[in-house]
Design an enzyme around this catalytic site. Structure first.
Site, mmCIF file in Angstrom:
data_model
loop_
_atom_site.group_PDB
_atom_site.id
_atom_site.type_symbol
_atom_site.label_atom_id
_atom_site.label_comp_id
_atom_site.label_asym_id
_atom_site.label_seq_id
_atom_site.Cartn_x
_atom_site.Cartn_y
_atom_site.Cartn_z
ATOM 1 N N TYR A 1 -5.328 -13.315 1.251
ATOM 2 C CA TYR A 1 -5.642 -14.524 2.020
ATOM 3 C C TYR A 1 -6.674 -15.421 1.342
ATOM 4 C CZ TYR A 1 -3.068 -12.740 6.090
ATOM 5 O OH TYR A 1 -2.088 -12.290 6.943
ATOM 6 N N ASP B 1 3.614 0.898 6.011
ATOM 7 C CA ASP B 1 4.926 0.922 6.684
ATOM 8 C C ASP B 1 5.028 2.132 7.620
ATOM 9 O OD1 ASP B 1 4.722 2.035 4.162
ATOM 10 O OD2 ASP B 1 6.852 1.950 3.728
ATOM 11 N N ASP C 1 -4.037 -7.894 9.755
ATOM 12 C CA ASP C 1 -3.502 -9.005 10.552
ATOM 13 C C ASP C 1 -2.235 -8.540 11.281
ATOM 14 O OD1 ASP C 1 -3.128 -11.521 11.532
ATOM 15 O OD2 ASP C 1 -2.593 -12.452 9.629
ATOM 16 N N LYS D 1 -1.241 0.433 0.775
ATOM 17 C CA LYS D 1 0.063 0.621 0.119
ATOM 18 C C LYS D 1 -0.229 1.006 -1.326
ATOM 19 C CE LYS D 1 4.625 0.219 0.221
ATOM 20 N NZ LYS D 1 5.543 0.960 1.090
#
Ligand code: NAI
Length: 331
Positions: free
Chosen positions: A123, A203, A227, A170
């Protein structure tokens, strides 16, 4: 007496912040307010959505209660939220999620908190169009930001009597960036032997949140994953209307409803003020007024348990009548 910067914001902000203010006052909290303007309406009046005086007020008081602000359409206007977060270095986005008896939700007895890193990750706004068919974005993860957000999550867990912190990442694919975040989390965790620690790939964490949310207590995540799981988490407990939030830094904290200005229902007494009210309760606890904050939360919970709620939750009350019902529960 604690002075709080109060920003009503746009649309239903005026209704939900007026509700939260009245409830804070009725809780017995010793506070006074310094009203400041920000948002699209402020931009129309003053030519910019947020003035330095607003940021100076938040800095001086160290705390603000804020309604939703719309970003004016047109070039050159930055979002008020981005401006506040960046200028005051509010590096934590805190989203506690709890379900309430009486409110329709996917799960009952949920009590988990998401701690999202607010300043870096994907971001940071560095994107580039390489050619017509290719665009690239830069993701930045630093040890400094990762250490401080994970430390915040563990300190929060300790202060709130939570048992476990889970780092979301991740790192199996993004070995350097998410790998750094995960390594920082593992290192910081060693300083908190009283709090359990584990990590989960984003995930798998999303599937778990949907199927078995009870396996989480405090989740700490880099910006983008935080988020996404914040809104996923809100859906588990009845939607954005009942989920509070805060942006917190070393020297200042801004507590705000997580929904937007809802122009479609503004001024009609249809807004659900719960998100703003519970954000205000969090603010009181953050300021050390734990009993007053708890009184507010308990009064909201008692309303819901008695079937008293606003229209979008399936109830019959308007914003003002719900506010009165919460206040009546604190007498
Ligand atoms: P929104 O959250 O304002 O509205 C989405 C839908 O949810 C609407 O149908 C609205 O009526 C309903 N809704 C939202 N809050 C509600 C409440 N408390 N009670 C009952 N119903 C509620 O999202 P939208 O329409 O995407 O955004 C409107 C404006 O708000 C935009 O200008 C956006 O930039 C701004 N916004 C500001 C935020 C902030 O300041 N933190 C956060 C999100 C959006």
């Amino acid at each position: 007496m604690q002075t709080i910067t109060l920003i009503y914001g746009d649309g239903i902000g005026k209704e939900v912040i007026a509700s939260a203010k009245a409830i804070v006052e009725a809780s017995g909290a010793q506070v006074d307010w310094e009203v400041q303007e920000a948002g699209a309406e402020a931009a129309e009046k003053y030519g910019k959505p947020i003035d330095d005086a607003v940021l100076e007020s938040i800095s001086r008081n160290g705390v603000a209660l804020k309604g939703p602000t719309a970003t004016p359409i047109g070039k050159g206007f930055r979002s008020v939220n981005v401006e506040i977060r960046k200028r005051l270095d509010l590096y934590v986005n805190l989203r506690p999620l709890r379900s309430f008896e009486g409110v329709k939700s996917l799960y009952q007895n949920i009590d988990l908190t998401i701690v999202r890193e607010n300043t870096e990750g994907l971001y940071i706004g560095i994107e580039k169009q390489v050619d017509e068919g290719r665009a690239e974005a830069t993701k930045v993860i630093t040890k400094k930001a990762s250490d401080r957000i994970v430390k915040y999550a563990f300190d929060y867990a300790r202060n709130m009597g939570k048992k476990k912190v889970t780092a979301i990442h991740k790192a199996n694919i993004m070995k350097l960036t998410d790998g750094l975040f995960l390594n920082c989390a593992k290192e910081i965790a060693q300083g908190y032997p009283d709090i359990a620690f584990n990590d989960k790939i984003i995930d798998a964490a999303c599937m778990d949140l949907a199927l078995n949310p009870y396996s989480y207590d405090v989740m700490v995540a880099p910006n983008l994953y935080g988020d996404i799981i914040s809104d996923l988490g809100s859906a588990l407990v009845g939607g954005l209307g009942v989920a509070p939030g805060a942006n917190i830094g070393e020297n200042a904290a801004v507590f705000e409803a997580v929904h937007g200005s809802a122009p479609d229902i503004a001024g009609k007494d249809l807004a659900n003020p719960t998100s703003a009210i519970l954000s205000a309760a969090m603010m009181l606890k953050h300021l050390g007024m734990k009993a007053e904050g708890q009184r507010v939360e308990d009064a909201v919970a008692a309303c819901f348990a008695a079937g008293k709620m606003t229209g979008e939750l399936g109830g019959t009350l308007g914003c003002k009548a719900f506010t009165d019902a919460v206040i009546a529960n604190m007498r």
